[in-house]
Design a protein around this motif. Structure first.
Motif, PDB file in Angstrom:
ATOM      1  N   MET A   1      20.950  29.348 -44.843  1.00  0.00           N
ATOM      2  CA  MET A   1      21.207  30.832 -44.468  1.00  0.00           C
ATOM      3  C   MET A   1      22.658  31.126 -44.851  1.00  0.00           C
ATOM      4  SD  MET A   1      19.653  30.788 -40.620  1.00  0.00           S
ATOM      5  CE  MET A   1      17.867  30.405 -40.296  1.00  0.00           C
ATOM      6  N   SER A   2      22.876  32.580 -45.056  1.00  0.00           N
ATOM      7  CA  SER A   2      24.265  32.894 -45.394  1.00  0.00           C
ATOM      8  C   SER A   2      25.416  32.825 -44.439  1.00  0.00           C
ATOM      9  CB  SER A   2      24.012  34.507 -45.728  1.00  0.00           C
ATOM     10  OG  SER A   2      23.974  35.207 -44.551  1.00  0.00           O
ATOM     11  N   ASP A   3      26.575  32.950 -44.763  1.00  0.00           N
ATOM     12  CA  ASP A   3      27.664  32.752 -43.646  1.00  0.00           C
ATOM     13  C   ASP A   3      28.179  34.096 -43.349  1.00  0.00           C
ATOM     14  OD1 ASP A   3      27.647  30.044 -43.867  1.00  0.00           O
ATOM     15  OD2 ASP A   3      28.625  29.990 -45.567  1.00  0.00           O
ATOM     16  N   LEU A   4      27.356  35.325 -43.093  1.00  0.00           N
ATOM     17  CA  LEU A   4      27.756  36.517 -43.001  1.00  0.00           C
ATOM     18  C   LEU A   4      28.230  36.471 -41.450  1.00  0.00           C
ATOM     19  CD1 LEU A   4      24.636  38.646 -44.230  1.00  0.00           C
ATOM     20  CD2 LEU A   4      26.924  38.543 -45.276  1.00  0.00           C
ATOM     21  N   PRO A   5      29.214  37.350 -41.209  1.00  0.00           N
ATOM     22  CA  PRO A   5      29.584  37.436 -39.791  1.00  0.00           C
ATOM     23  C   PRO A   5      28.559  38.012 -38.721  1.00  0.00           C
ATOM     24  CG  PRO A   5      30.788  39.099 -41.098  1.00  0.00           C
ATOM     25  CD  PRO A   5      30.004  38.116 -42.017  1.00  0.00           C
ATOM     26  N   THR A   6      28.597  37.675 -37.597  1.00  0.00           N
ATOM     27  CA  THR A   6      27.497  38.045 -36.784  1.00  0.00           C
ATOM     28  C   THR A   6      28.196  39.436 -36.196  1.00  0.00           C
ATOM     29  OG1 THR A   6      26.730  35.876 -36.341  1.00  0.00           O
ATOM     30  CG2 THR A   6      26.300  37.430 -34.585  1.00  0.00           C
ATOM     31  N   PRO A   7      27.702  40.381 -36.457  1.00  0.00           N
ATOM     32  CA  PRO A   7      28.042  41.815 -35.680  1.00  0.00           C
ATOM     33  C   PRO A   7      27.772  41.844 -34.278  1.00  0.00           C
ATOM     34  CG  PRO A   7      26.040  42.394 -37.063  1.00  0.00           C
ATOM     35  CD  PRO A   7      26.315  40.784 -37.290  1.00  0.00           C
ATOM     36  N   ASN A   8      28.665  42.577 -33.605  1.00  0.00           N
ATOM     37  CA  ASN A   8      28.484  43.006 -32.423  1.00  0.00           C
ATOM     38  C   ASN A   8      28.329  44.493 -32.079  1.00  0.00           C
ATOM     39  OD1 ASN A   8      28.142  43.105 -29.408  1.00  0.00           O
ATOM     40  ND2 ASN A   8      30.175  42.601 -29.084  1.00  0.00           N
TER      41      ASN A   8
ATOM     42  N   HIS B   1       4.903  37.915 -35.724  1.00  0.00           N
ATOM     43  CA  HIS B   1       5.308  37.536 -37.010  1.00  0.00           C
ATOM     44  C   HIS B   1       5.334  39.006 -37.803  1.00  0.00           C
ATOM     45  CE1 HIS B   1       5.426  36.501 -41.225  1.00  0.00           C
ATOM     46  NE2 HIS B   1       5.317  35.053 -40.893  1.00  0.00           N
ATOM     47  N   SER B   2       6.346  39.429 -38.272  1.00  0.00           N
ATOM     48  CA  SER B   2       6.662  40.983 -38.775  1.00  0.00           C
ATOM     49  C   SER B   2       7.031  40.710 -40.311  1.00  0.00           C
ATOM     50  CB  SER B   2       7.459  41.746 -37.999  1.00  0.00           C
ATOM     51  OG  SER B   2       6.963  41.835 -36.705  1.00  0.00           O
ATOM     52  N   GLY B   3       6.494  39.725 -40.773  1.00  0.00           N
ATOM     53  CA  GLY B   3       6.815  39.832 -42.472  1.00  0.00           C
ATOM     54  C   GLY B   3       7.842  38.900 -42.830  1.00  0.00           C
ATOM     55  N   GLU B   4       8.176  38.823 -44.039  1.00  0.00           N
ATOM     56  CA  GLU B   4       9.333  37.872 -44.730  1.00  0.00           C
ATOM     57  C   GLU B   4      10.681  38.440 -44.812  1.00  0.00           C
ATOM     58  OE1 GLU B   4       8.323  36.125 -48.415  1.00  0.00           O
ATOM     59  OE2 GLU B   4       6.991  34.855 -47.809  1.00  0.00           O
ATOM     60  N   LEU B   5      11.568  37.840 -44.872  1.00  0.00           N
ATOM     61  CA  LEU B   5      12.972  38.379 -44.743  1.00  0.00           C
ATOM     62  C   LEU B   5      13.724  37.329 -45.953  1.00  0.00           C
ATOM     63  CD1 LEU B   5      14.043  38.289 -41.033  1.00  0.00           C
ATOM     64  CD2 LEU B   5      13.718  40.223 -42.472  1.00  0.00           C
ATOM     65  N   ALA B   6      14.223  38.088 -46.831  1.00  0.00           N
ATOM     66  CA  ALA B   6      15.157  37.594 -48.003  1.00  0.00           C
ATOM     67  C   ALA B   6      16.357  36.912 -47.310  1.00  0.00           C
ATOM     68  CB  ALA B   6      15.481  38.579 -49.004  1.00  0.00           C
ATOM     69  N   ASP B   7      17.104  37.278 -46.551  1.00  0.00           N
ATOM     70  CA  ASP B   7      18.101  36.451 -46.228  1.00  0.00           C
ATOM     71  C   ASP B   7      18.660  37.269 -44.865  1.00  0.00           C
ATOM     72  OD1 ASP B   7      19.408  39.058 -46.812  1.00  0.00           O
ATOM     73  OD2 ASP B   7      19.877  38.211 -48.770  1.00  0.00           O
ATOM     74  N   GLU B   8      20.054  36.788 -44.315  1.00  0.00           N
ATOM     75  CA  GLU B   8      20.443  37.242 -43.002  1.00  0.00           C
ATOM     76  C   GLU B   8      20.783  38.632 -43.078  1.00  0.00           C
ATOM     77  OE1 GLU B   8      23.538  35.651 -39.393  1.00  0.00           O
ATOM     78  OE2 GLU B   8      22.883  34.223 -41.175  1.00  0.00           O
ATOM     79  N   ALA B   9      21.331  39.118 -44.236  1.00  0.00           N
ATOM     80  CA  ALA B   9      21.531  40.450 -44.372  1.00  0.00           C
ATOM     81  C   ALA B   9      20.356  41.244 -44.246  1.00  0.00           C
ATOM     82  CB  ALA B   9      22.195  40.715 -45.854  1.00  0.00           C
ATOM     83  N   ALA B  10      19.070  40.651 -44.557  1.00  0.00           N
ATOM     84  CA  ALA B  10      18.115  41.734 -44.336  1.00  0.00           C
ATOM     85  C   ALA B  10      17.577  41.718 -42.888  1.00  0.00           C
ATOM     86  CB  ALA B  10      16.910  41.009 -45.386  1.00  0.00           C
ATOM     87  N   PHE B  11      17.764  40.528 -42.316  1.00  0.00           N
ATOM     88  CA  PHE B  11      17.495  40.468 -40.966  1.00  0.00           C
ATOM     89  C   PHE B  11      18.496  41.516 -40.192  1.00  0.00           C
ATOM     90  CE2 PHE B  11      18.850  38.800 -36.740  1.00  0.00           C
ATOM     91  CZ  PHE B  11      17.622  38.873 -36.091  1.00  0.00           C
ATOM     92  N   THR B  12      19.871  41.519 -40.264  1.00  0.00           N
ATOM     93  CA  THR B  12      20.560  42.342 -39.813  1.00  0.00           C
ATOM     94  C   THR B  12      20.238  43.827 -39.973  1.00  0.00           C
ATOM     95  OG1 THR B  12      22.397  40.613 -39.891  1.00  0.00           O
ATOM     96  CG2 THR B  12      23.199  43.209 -39.628  1.00  0.00           C
ATOM     97  N   ALA B  13      19.870  44.213 -41.159  1.00  0.00           N
ATOM     98  CA  ALA B  13      19.598  45.480 -41.754  1.00  0.00           C
ATOM     99  C   ALA B  13      18.211  45.892 -40.886  1.00  0.00           C
ATOM    100  CB  ALA B  13      19.411  45.588 -42.928  1.00  0.00           C
TER     101      ALA B  13
END
Length: 295
Positions: free
Chosen positions: A1-8, A71-83
């Motif tokens: 997984m990416s090392d993107l910061p976890t936003p609040n 189950h709501s579909g595939e995600l490319a990466d953590e950025a896609a999850f956040t978006a």
């Protein structure tokens, strides 16, 4: 997984629950919007998918994989999850502002008797039944629908036809719903979409148009219509193919053997390469082929 910061991220709308991001007890990304829970879970072959849950009362750091069931579909990466989570927060905020209202239901629909009705505006109602649902437009509202998409009875089912209502009365829908509606019409009603927008859809923008192009391009090729692992040839997949992938009783069928590691069905089907995939007339693993004469 990416090392993107976890936003609040906190939602600025008064009275609307904020958006919270975090990590589960197992280390995967999670998020909460009110009672809605989201997670980015690992799937097969290094892929990830969006999982959903509801009313998980514990802190995010205590959430577990077992808490999620949707189950709501595939995600490319953590950025896609956040978006995706932020898009859902925007969607919920906009939906509350639209002030849709539910009323008791006793109406008959093509899908059965309504269990409840959500009123979007005068003459625009969404009916929910025990098995299905959809929109009912009054005659005054229905005449606003583009003639190429208009249903004579004013009913628009919830799987695809709902998008017709959403595009016609866009001011009554959220941005997320409008984007989904546009995508749905491009995929399944490309001719109508092009007529409405005076545009031409490019390859990759419409499922129906792309399928038509595929069928035209491969009308004379052998396209697989059925496949299974061969019991007679380890490591091979036995397939049945017809010209253009036709599925009718009059289509000529042929069998081929394809290396199992090579057999991966594309968007519209697997195309036999006559130079590498030899026609096969030996013992079959298909029960439906038993007793047939060799082709």
């Amino acid at each position: 997984m990416s090392d993107l910061p976890t936003p609040n991220t906190q939602d600025p709308t008064p009275g609307f629950p904020g958006v919270s991001f975090g990590r589960s007890t197992e280390g995967f990304p999670v998020a909460r919007i009110g009672d809605c829970a989201f997670a980015m879970l690992p799937g097969h072959a290094g892929r990830y998918y969006l999982a959903t849950g509801w009313k998980i009362g514990r802190p995010l750091s205590e959430w577990q994989r077992a808490d999620f069931y949707g189950h709501s579909g595939e995600l490319a990466d953590e950025a896609a999850f956040t978006a995706h989570v932020l898009e859902q927060a925007e969607h919920q905020r906009e939906k509350e502002a639209l002030e849709r209202r539910d009323i008791p239901a006793h109406a008959q629909t093509p899908w059965g008797s309504s269990q409840h009705i959500t009123v979007y505006d005068e003459g625009i109602e969404f009916h929910s039944t025990s098995s299905h649902g959809g929109f009912k437009l009054s005659p005054e509202r229905n005449i606003k629908v583009h003639r190429s998409l208009r249903a004579a009875d004013g009913f628009y089912e919830e799987d695809c036809a709902w998008a017709i209502v959403a595009i016609t009365f866009a001011h009554l829908f959220t941005g997320f719903e409008s984007r989904c509606a546009a995508s749905t019409l491009k995929d399944w009603e490309p001719d109508a979409w092009e007529a409405m927008t005076l545009t031409s859809l490019a390859p990759g923008q419409s499922h129906v148009k792309d399928r038509g192009a595929f069928e035209q391009a491969h009308a004379n090729d052998w396209v697989v219509i059925s496949a299974l692992r061969s019991n007679h040839h380890p490591g091979m997949t036995e397939v049945i193919a017809t010209r253009g992938g036709r599925r009718d009783h009059h289509a000529e069928e042929r069998r081929f053997l394809v290396p199992a590691q090579e057999y991966e069905v594309g968007r519209f089907g697997f195309i036999i390469d006559a130079a590498r995939h030899a026609k096969y007339d030996g013992p079959s693993s298909f029960a439906s082929w038993s007793g047939r004469n060799a082709a």
